[in-house]
Structures are given as C-alpha cells and as structure tokens.
Design an enzyme around this catalytic site. Structure first.
Site, mmCIF file in Angstrom:
data_model
loop_
_atom_site.group_PDB
_atom_site.id
_atom_site.type_symbol
_atom_site.label_atom_id
_atom_site.label_comp_id
_atom_site.label_asym_id
_atom_site.label_seq_id
_atom_site.Cartn_x
_atom_site.Cartn_y
_atom_site.Cartn_z
ATOM 1 N N ARG A 1 0.826 -1.209 0.000
ATOM 2 C CA ARG A 1 0.000 0.000 0.000
ATOM 3 C C ARG A 1 0.860 1.259 0.000
ATOM 4 O O ARG A 1 0.531 2.255 -0.650
ATOM 5 C CB ARG A 1 -0.950 -0.025 1.202
ATOM 6 N N TYR B 1 -6.681 -0.888 -6.731
ATOM 7 C CA TYR B 1 -6.021 -2.119 -6.261
ATOM 8 C C TYR B 1 -5.301 -1.930 -4.931
ATOM 9 O O TYR B 1 -5.136 -0.820 -4.477
ATOM 10 C CB TYR B 1 -5.153 -2.756 -7.338
ATOM 11 N N GLU B 2 -4.952 -3.032 -4.311
ATOM 12 C CA GLU B 2 -4.442 -3.013 -2.927
ATOM 13 C C GLU B 2 -5.417 -2.347 -1.965
ATOM 14 O O GLU B 2 -5.012 -1.768 -0.958
ATOM 15 C CB GLU B 2 -3.075 -2.317 -2.856
ATOM 16 N N GLY B 3 -6.714 -2.488 -2.259
ATOM 17 C CA GLY B 3 -7.742 -1.887 -1.407
ATOM 18 C C GLY B 3 -8.170 -0.540 -1.945
ATOM 19 O O GLY B 3 -7.361 0.378 -2.039
#
Lengths: 596, 596
Positions: A297, A438-440
């Site tokens: 992140r 992406y990655e949350g």
C-alpha cells in the site's frame, strides 16, 4: 516523445531536510548510509529510469503483454530491461543482507520506487509485487523456504506475486474458496485467482506465487485462510527450476491502462493440483498477507505521486512549447507559449504543489518505516509504528486520488492534443486510474483508517500528529520571514479542523458507525491534505533559512512560492471537507434501495 | 451488458416544475406544446435511445470509425441507426418549421440531447454538430444557401460539421490560415483543419462543412476571418449531390474515447481548391461561428450531464448486484450487495445529487433560451439573453468537469471490475474526458465568464441571479417543512459567497487581470455549484408541497433527501472555492518559467 527526468533536486531536499537522512545512518545496519551514497544511488536509478524504463512506457502501452500457448510474453524490450534492472541490484535495494539484499533504507527505496513508476508504471509493478512477496516470505517463511527462495527473489532472478482475489472475493477475503489439500509435507492447491499482476511472464525463469487458500479442515471466514508459496517451476534438489507446476495463466484482462503489466486469471490445479508450501502458521494467512499488504500500500501510494510527477513533466514541457494566444494584459502583443497564461499556471502549480506535498509526506513516512524496523529503542519503534499504521491508508488513498486528478489536469493542459493517444498524456491518466482501486480501494483505506486505526487507540496517534503539526504552524507563524506567516495560519487552521473532525469521527464510531463510514473517505482526504500542508510548512521553514543563508536561493525561493500556493489554493479544501464530514451520512444510509 | 433507461420521471419533474414547460406554450410558435405532447416526444426518444443507440455504444467503442480509400466508414450499425434517427424527425426537433423543422422548444430538445448522449455519445456528436451548422446557416446564410441546404440538414438527410481548428490555431482562432480565394460567385479553399468531428462518414449522401478561412485581402487576426459553406458533394441543378468537391479526410485521430466518432484531419484544396460559398458577411466569420458555438457549448454541457447519468445507472446496477462484505453494524450477518455499504452510498449519492442539480440547471437554461428566442417582450428577451450569455460557459465548464468526476466515481464503485474494459464503466470515463476540452476548454469558458460576460455588464446579470437565489433560500428557510431549513441556510450562504467572490472578481478584473484569470476556473466551478444548489432548493420546495398534497410521495421524498445530500455534502465546496478565489494568483503569475 515524452521523456522523464528524475526530480533529483527535490528528492534530495525532501530526504535530507524533511526525512532526516543523516539521522537514519545512526540506526543499526544503516551506518554506511551517507549522503554521498544516497546521491550515487539516486543518480544511478535516475539513469536507469530515464534511459531504459521510460523509453518502453509508450511502446509497452501500445503492445501490451500477450498470452501465448507457452504462457505470457512481456512487451518488447521488457525482458531485457528487467535483466538490467536485476543486474543493477535494484530488486534487493532494501532487501535483507542475510539473503543478498543491500539493506538500504526504505527512504532510499521510496525514491527509487517513485522513479521506476514515473518512468514506467506497468514495468514497476513487477518488482513492486516481488518486494511484497519477498517481505511476506522473509517474515513468515520457514528457514528452509527462505534459504531456497529468498536469494533468488532478492536478486531479481525470480519474481513474486500476490494471489488474493477470486471472483467472489475482492475486498472481502473472507470469501476465499481456493482449496489447499495436504499431501505429505506439501499441499495441492485447487482454485482460480483473478487480477494477478504479473502472474506470468517470460522475463525470468521462475515466478513465485504467494497464495491465499483454505485447508479442508479450516474454519469459515477470515480465520480459515492460510498462506502458501506456489512456484511456477518446482525446484530441483540443487534449487534450480525443474518440473512445471500445475499453475497457469488462463487469460489476461483487457484493461483501461497499465497494458504492459499482465493482469492474469490464474488457475491452480487443473490436473493434479498445484504443489504449494505453507508459509507461516496455518489459518493465519490473512495476517501474514497483511504484513506485505502494508508495504504494498505504501508503494501504491507512491505510484500516485509518480504518475502525477510524470504527468506534470509532460504538461510543463508542452506548456513551454505550445504557442497559443496572447496575454490579456497585452492584447496587441505576440502570441506566447501557453505557460504564460494564468490559468495554465494555475493548473501547473496545482500539480506541482501537490506533488511536492505528496513526496514530502511519502518520504517522511518511509523514514518512519525505517525507524519502525530498526530503532534500538522499543518505545521509539512503537511510536513510529503507530504513526505508520495510522498514515499508510492515508498515503495510499490520498496520493492515488491525487494521482488521478493530477494526471487528468495533465491532459487538460494539452487541450485537444491531450485527448490524442499519440501525445501520451492520456496514458498517465489511464495508468494512474488503477491505483485508487487495487491493494484496497480508497473506501477500503478509509474504513481501515477510521474503523481500525483511529478506533484501535482512541485517536492517540492522531492527537500526537496534530500536536506536531501545531508546533510547525507555530514556528512558521513566529518566523521573522513574513512569507511564512500565512502558511503558518493556514496549517494551524487545518490542524484544528483535523482535530475537530477526528473528535466527531471518534464519537460517531461509537454511536453511528454507518455515519462514520459515510464520511470516512472525506476524512481520509482531509487528513492527506493536512499532512501535505504540515510537510510543506516544514519545507518552507527550511527553505526560508537556507535562502537567508545564501544557499541555492533559486530552489529555496521556488519552494517557498510553491508552499504558499499549496496553502492558498489547496488547503481551503480542508474547510469544505470538515463541513461535509460533520454532516455525517446526510440521510444516505436511511434511503431505501429503490430510492437510488 | 450495460443498458440505458432514460430517467423520464426526473426529466418530467424538472421540465414541468422547474423549467415551467406550461408557460412556454404561451410563447409564439409553441402553442401546440402541451405536457401530453412533451410526454409523447420523451417516450419516443427514450425508446430510440434505449433500443437503437445504446446497444451500439460498446461495439462502436471497440470497433471505432475507420478511414478507407472511399472515405470514412462509420462503425457497424451506425448508418442504420442514423437512418432511424432521421426518419423519426429527431434531427429537426427544434428546427425552423419554414425549412421542415418541428419547431419544438429547446427545453424538449435538451432532454432528447441528454438521452442521445447517455445512450451513445459518439453517435450523438453527429447530430450535435449538424445542429450547430444548421443554426449558423439559418442565422447568417443567404436565402439561396438556406433553400438549397437547410431542408436536408434539418431532415437529417445530410449532416453538418464545424471546421475551426488548425494545428497552430486551437483556442486562438486569430491564427487561422486556411485560404479562400474568390472565383466568381464562389470561393476556392485551401488549407488543413484538424479535430473535425464527423468530418466524413458513409451514413448520409452529403456532408456540409462550415469552415473558417481568410480571403486574400483579409486583415490579420480575428477581424479577417470569414465563414464558408463547403459541401462534400457539390449540388446539381436539382439540388441533388453531384460532383465530388476537393475536400477530404486525410487521417483519423487515435483518441482516448469517443472512438466511434471520427475525428478527422480535413484537407481542403489538394487539387483545384474546395469550392465554398460565403456565409454571412465577409470578415465576420468568427462572430457568425460564435452564434453556433453558444448552442454547441450548451449541448456539450449536457453531454457532461449525460455521461454522468449513464455512469450512475451502470454503477447503481453493479452496486445492486455485487455481493461483497458485511455491514459494520452487523458483523455476524450475511454478505450484502455493496449498495448497502455507507461509502458506496456516499459515492452513488454524490453522483445522483449532482446529476439532478446539473439536469435542473441545464433544462432551466434551455427554457431560458426558448424565452430568449421567442418572448414577445423585448425587455424579457433581453433579460433572458443576459442570463443565458452569463451561464452558458458555466453550464459547459461545470457540467463537463462533473461529468469526468462522476464517470470516474462510476469506475470506483465497480472496484477492480471497473478497470476492465469489458465492464463498460471506463468507456464512460474515456468518453466524458473530451467534454472539458472541445468547444473551448474549461479555462476558455472561465475566461469567457469573467473576461467577457461579467466584465461586459459590470456584474449586473450575476447580481440579478444572486437575488433570485436569495429569494429561493428565503422561501426554503421560512417553510413550515423543517427539512427545508438547512437547505435554505446552505443556499443562502452559497449565494452570499458567490456575491462576495463576484465583487472580488470585478475588482480584480480592473486592477489585476492575471490574478482574476488565475482564479477564473475556481469562480466558474463555484458558480456552477451554487446554481445547482439554487435549482435543487427550488426542487425541494416543490417536492415538499407535492408530498404534503399526497402526490407521488416516494418520488418527492427521495428528491428532498437528494437535495439535502447536495446541500450537506456538495455545497461545502463553495466555501473552499471562495477562499481560494480571494487569494488570487497566489504568486503564480510572478514565477519565472524556470521555477516550474
């Protein structure tokens, strides 16, 4: 043709003056990190980024990765570039020296990550994911797994992936269904994973997948997920790649951007099961994955910064070259380059000032990560860890949202030419657009920020942050340099707004969780803008002193002007966000589905 | 597969309750316009949009228009769809009845333009440009030109284009170089035009270009530009298309979006010169072109609304279908459709509330345009003209900027699936992205708003507007319906902020033109948000009364909730913009080029 030149001057300023690179060298293991070493590393990285990676950005976008009968083939030139990248030792820059890494600080790593992503985001995703897999393995893998796989991941001889998402399990990993069936000391995996970045390619002779799956006896939900290492090629006794494992890329997604980064649908166990090895404890897979997700992140946040920087460089170049229109103040005059028009300047400074704020925020956090990892004092480590935990979702969410906005402004500066693909400005917008997802997603980051981070310590880490901001604002306000006063005032007001919003949020978390969540993205963005203002005020304090001392006055004068623009034109957004946050869900959670 | 269903209920509400459709029927030439007629028109249009145009949107994006040896070939299905469109009389909906048009109000036209663009923006550009060319010809063409060309343009048998831009003449038309050499009663044109939307295609048997060019004796700059009509095929004596004229599409641009809309490089006079006919007065071409540009700008503003609506429909559908995660308030519960998550609701309502604000703003302005064209009272016509002139750049700039933001939110609601082209969400973002650029960038609209419109009457039209806003806010504040009070308060504060910013802007225009221009886009956006709030408050007043009277209570209750969300969550941006505006250029105009 768009070029990329690493903004070394500003990178150095941020590393030295704001992230305190000098002090890092007193940490265990970093004693060899001198400013000279840092400079040498940055210059080498800048060269690779400009000469090797940047020239492949547009061609890679046009061609994309492609799936053949023998697996995924990277875009032309990528395999060669990747070999140069590995040969330069860039894969293991901050890697563990015990396994061949260079053990350099995250601060330096952050600057190189910015460069790789500015130059070629699709390419940079491959080492980004590899670093995440490497970190998970280093922290949680058995000694045997580490000895067999880490050196090759750290050297870049092999690459790594993160296999989380399934069609029914995106943000909600509790829904993961991939099965891992015990078979002696190993497991056989069966299932399908989607959105696997660089899930397959021909740039290295092995690909190491870290995969979330469930053992047959696992409990339902997140407490039944384990982490497995699944190599594309099983290792021979001498650790060289041998037999092909039963894991394959079965299709590639057709995406808006990052075309040269293959986004794979991975199929595990179409025949006898994909052989995998448990990493860490059984049923603790999600926690293990989160350790690598935090670092991922951070790096995706830096991608937002990187795309913004690249878009800015291209827009600035175009604005300098494109002659169009006359200045309002001199109607009869000659046509001028559009960089002279006030609104074009507004756009460029909106880009530049926020880029510098993001860079300062991101690099300072990277130095905090180094202290988190290495500081000999337990309480100092804990203090930095709390700061990093609090701000990682802000870095990820805020920088990626700004990355999209700034890339879009880059298109706008070009006028009609910006909409033409040949110009290259839209690629940055298309590429940047994934980073808020992406990655949350930003919503997931915001839920993490308020629901986990704020809630877990009752706002203590945030209070400490606000106190630091206040003392910076105070220092600016008390400076004899009159240019700092309005900056101090703006940052003080922003810190107050952040404190007020935090109080509201903490109260809402206990009384109206839906209301809190409905305001969570506004709160995340507000925190980002205020953090940016805080770091910019610190930058202004330094710049004022350096300018007065006669050091590189042009740079420091420009920095002061840029900070002023941020304070005048960007920080007012904090007011608006505060008002919106305090109004909570504004009925949004009460509406029936039919009312939408 | 994404579908489109025209939001007829809200369209009717806005037309009837806010734009006062009933009153329009008292205007000369509109006596047959009854609510029943309007309903019938809207329903027919909705059917064509949903059944014919929308299904071609994605295939057209994938295939694009293509250039062949015989000219440009439209994407599959487009020619057939265009024939249905023309056969339905849609090309001439608001066209002059003297030339075969239906003479219906701009208000109704605006609603259909929204539908065509929501369904298929690339397709809708063809009639949009045709309408502009038609209007320029109707207002400025000779009787002979009108008799020969207008009926075919109004019936849709032929299409029209606007040829302004050249490589060195984008926003700055003073730099136009295309030559028009007299040859008897006609001219021969030589030059190259770029960015010509639907500049060539195979959907009709003629294409009529309106072209800016210079005669040999013309003065330099904008006062030497004339307007010419250049048909693709010269007309025979019986007005049927005959000999091919010397104007050709020589290449197509490869663009971020609107792939099915051919963006042509047009070459005039490669052989003997393209034969053209003067439209209006010599050297008055720019003024003539501006009359059609105003209408085109209105329609491009509606494109922003239309893309936002389409993106919203798709996001809402996905949010209803996609099951993921549990609600924070009930951890143990079942996974739910994501529309139940507070942050997804925040995104959807951010889309919906601004869409309804844009629609109200755009349709009310369309009704103002009808009064401008048709009101029997000179002073009423002038009053409405002043309002339209003031707000056209706001409609164009604000709605297209929101179109991009909302289409991007639409992608975000989809999470990872939003980034995959098959999903369709990114097409709306790609398509919407052009609208802040063409027909004058947002910066150009803002310069028009402050430099021309505000400056020309010293802010009189803006004052009148603010006074109307205040009286609406007052009425809301005094309502017995307690739900209206916070809306009234928010709109009153916004109107005050607009007044303050306007005073600042008027002062800056005379003392610091660069500072005024550096804040002009913020001022445009602020005006847009406040106008949206004003119309939303009017909507709330009506909705409150209708709900109390027991009419369609669900719709009116939803409208009230949506307005409340706009007041709570969107209007706070006005504060931030006011602060930023009053800070002027913040040093941006003083920076040297090297400092960027």
């Amino acid at each position: 043709m768009s070029t990329y030149i690493a903004p070394l001057r500003d990178m150095r300023f941020v590393m030295t003056e704001l992230a305190d690179l000098d002090a890092l060298s007193s940490l265990p293991g970093l004693d060899e990190v001198t400013p000279e070493l840092a400079d040498a590393v940055l210059e080498e990285a800048a060269k690779l980024a400009a000469e090797v990676l940047a020239p492949l950005n547009k061609t890679g976008d046009g061609q994309g990765a492609r799936l053949t009968q023998d697996g995924v083939v990277a875009a032309d030139g990528f395999a060669q570039a990747y070999r140069q990248f590995s040969a330069g030792g860039w894969s293991g820059l901050s890697g563990d020296p015990a396994f061949g890494g260079q053990g350099l600080p995250e601060l330096l790593h952050a600057a190189t990550v910015e460069m790789w992503n500015s130059a070629n985001m699709a390419f940079a995703l491959c080492p980004l994911l590899t670093a995440g897999a490497t970190e998970a393995l280093r922290q949680h893998g058995s000694e045997d797994l580490k000895q067999r796989y880490l050196p090759q991941l750290i050297s870049g001889a092999w690459t790594g992936t993160m296999n989380l998402t399934e069609p029914q399990a995106g943000s909600d990993l509790a829904a993961v269904r991939t099965k891992a069936v015990p078979d002696g000391n190993q497991y056989r995996l069966y299932g399908q994973k989607i959105f696997i970045t660089w899930g397959d390619h021909d740039m290295t002779d092995n690909v190491i997948h870290l995969v979330l799956a469930r053992t047959p006896d696992a409990p339902e939900g997140v407490r039944g997920i384990s982490l497995f290492l699944v190599p594309k090629f099983l290792l021979n006794a001498d650790d060289s790649p041998g037999q092909r494992n039963d894991v394959h890329c079965v299709s590639l997604e057709h995406k808006l951007g990052i075309h040269a980064s293959p986004t794979c649908v991975m199929s595990f166990g179409d025949k006898d099961g994909a052989i995998g090895y448990l990493v860490g404890e059984k049923n603790k897979g999600l926690a293990h994955m989160f350790t690598m997700m935090n670092e991922a992140r951070q790096k995706v946040g830096i991608q937002g910064l990187a795309m913004a920087e690249r878009a800015y460089q291209q827009a600035r170049e175009y604005a300098n070259e494109r002659v169009q229109g006359r200045l309002a103040a001199s109607r009869s005059g000659q046509a001028v380059a559009i960089i002279h028009h006030p609104d074009v300047r507004r756009m460029l400074l909106t880009m530049k000032s926020q880029i510098e704020a993001m860079r300062a925020f991101a690099y300072v956090m990277a130095a905090d990560m180094d202290r988190t990892h290495r500081h000999p004092d337990d309480s100092e480590r804990a203090r930095h860890q709390a700061r990093v935990d609090l701000l990682i979702p802000v870095l990820k969410g805020w920088c990626t949202e700004l990355g999209v906005e700034i890339a879009s402004l880059g298109v706008q500066v070009h006028g009609g030419m910006g909409y033409i693909e040949e110009t290259g400005a839209c690629q940055f917008l298309r590429d940047a657009r994934i980073a808020t997802i992406y990655e949350g997603t930003t919503g997931i980051q915001a839920a993490d920020l308020v629901g986990r981070k704020l809630a877990s310590d009752g706002g203590a880490a945030m209070s400490a942050l606000v106190a630091e901001m206040r003392s910076v604002a105070l220092e600016a306000g008390q400076s004899t340099d009159a240019r700092l006063a309005p900056i101090g005032t703006a940052v003080a007001a922003s810190a107050q707004a952040l404190e007020d919003a935090t109080k509201w949020m903490l109260s809402a978390l206990s009384t109206d969780i839906d209301g809190a969540l409905a305001s969570s993205v506004d709160y995340l963005m507000m925190t980002g803008y205020v953090c940016g203002g805080w770091q910019m005020a610190r930058a202004a304090l330094v710049a004022s002193k350096k300018e007065a001392a006669g050091e590189d006055q042009e740079f420091h004068r420009t920095k002061l002007a840029t900070v002023r623009f941020y304070a005048d034109k960007i920080l007012p957004k904090v007011q608006a966000l505060q008002t919106a946050i305090l109004r909570g869900a504004s009925g949004a959670v009460d509406m029936s589905i039919e009312q939408f």
